[in-house]
Design an enzyme around this catalytic site. Structure first.
Site, mmCIF file in Angstrom:
data_model
loop_
_atom_site.group_PDB
_atom_site.id
_atom_site.type_symbol
_atom_site.label_atom_id
_atom_site.label_comp_id
_atom_site.label_asym_id
_atom_site.label_seq_id
_atom_site.Cartn_x
_atom_site.Cartn_y
_atom_site.Cartn_z
ATOM 1 N N PRO A 1 0.816 -1.227 0.000
ATOM 2 C CA PRO A 1 0.000 0.000 0.000
ATOM 3 C C PRO A 1 0.846 1.273 0.000
ATOM 4 O O PRO A 1 0.528 2.233 -0.700
ATOM 5 C CB PRO A 1 -0.824 -0.099 1.285
ATOM 6 C CG PRO A 1 -0.824 -1.543 1.647
ATOM 7 C CD PRO A 1 0.489 -2.064 1.168
ATOM 8 N N CYS A 2 1.920 1.287 0.759
ATOM 9 C CA CYS A 2 2.775 2.475 0.827
ATOM 10 C C CYS A 2 3.474 2.716 -0.495
ATOM 11 O O CYS A 2 3.588 3.858 -0.952
ATOM 12 C CB CYS A 2 3.791 2.340 1.960
ATOM 13 S SG CYS A 2 3.039 2.146 3.591
ATOM 14 N N SER A 3 3.916 1.648 -1.121
ATOM 15 C CA SER A 3 4.613 1.766 -2.396
ATOM 16 C C SER A 3 3.670 2.129 -3.538
ATOM 17 O O SER A 3 4.120 2.564 -4.596
ATOM 18 C CB SER A 3 5.366 0.471 -2.718
ATOM 19 O OG SER A 3 6.427 0.318 -1.799
#
Length: 156
Positions: free
Chosen positions: A44-46
């Protein structure tokens, strides 16, 4: 927890950019964005961070002077993540390796079951002259809805 109208606390000595012991200082004037993420290299962060990189010039056109991505990871992991996602970008990637900044803004949570320690909730704070003017926090760490770069850009 910080909220609209809250002052951003001074960055602790453990909030680093680019190399160890290179402490960050947030601007006392102007408008900038702090994006808190649970962990570098997580899916999700990437998928969230590239939106801030791709829209960096549009954010600047809206008066944003800087974008800071804050991850509770060591500086080596954060630098490798920046190298992969935003090598030549003006977006700042910050290592909050001890989670001190994240705790000081009250946006930490226990992620030991998945990520091994306390991490940052996913949030985006628009800060003007040291005070939060817009704060969006996801209801669950994997979600990227209210903190998506397009949503923040649209709110400026």
């Amino acid at each position: 927890m910080i909220s609209v109208g809250s002052s951003i606390p001074a960055a602790p000595g453990s909030l680093w950019v680019e190399k160890d012991n290179n402490t960050v200082s947030f601007p006392s004037s102007g408008k900038y964005i702090i994006v808190g993420v649970p962990g570098a290299f997580t899916p999700p962060c990437s998928s969230q961070v590239p939106g801030y990189v791709e829209n960096y010039e549009k954010l600047k056109e809206k008066g944003i002077s800087a974008v800071y991505i804050v991850a509770v990871n060591d500086i080596f992991v954060v630098n490798a993540w920046k190298e992969k996602l935003a090598k030549d970008s003006g977006v700042h990637f910050l290592s909050d390796s001890k989670g001190e900044f994240t705790k000081s803004v009250g946006l930490d949570f226990d992620a030991s079951g998945l990520l091994g320690n306390t991490r940052s909730q996913r949030y985006a704070a628009v800060v003007e002259d040291g005070k939060v003017v817009n704060l969006q926090v996801e209801d669950e760490a994997p979600n990227v809805t209210v903190t998506h770069a397009d949503k923040i850009l649209g709110s400026l």
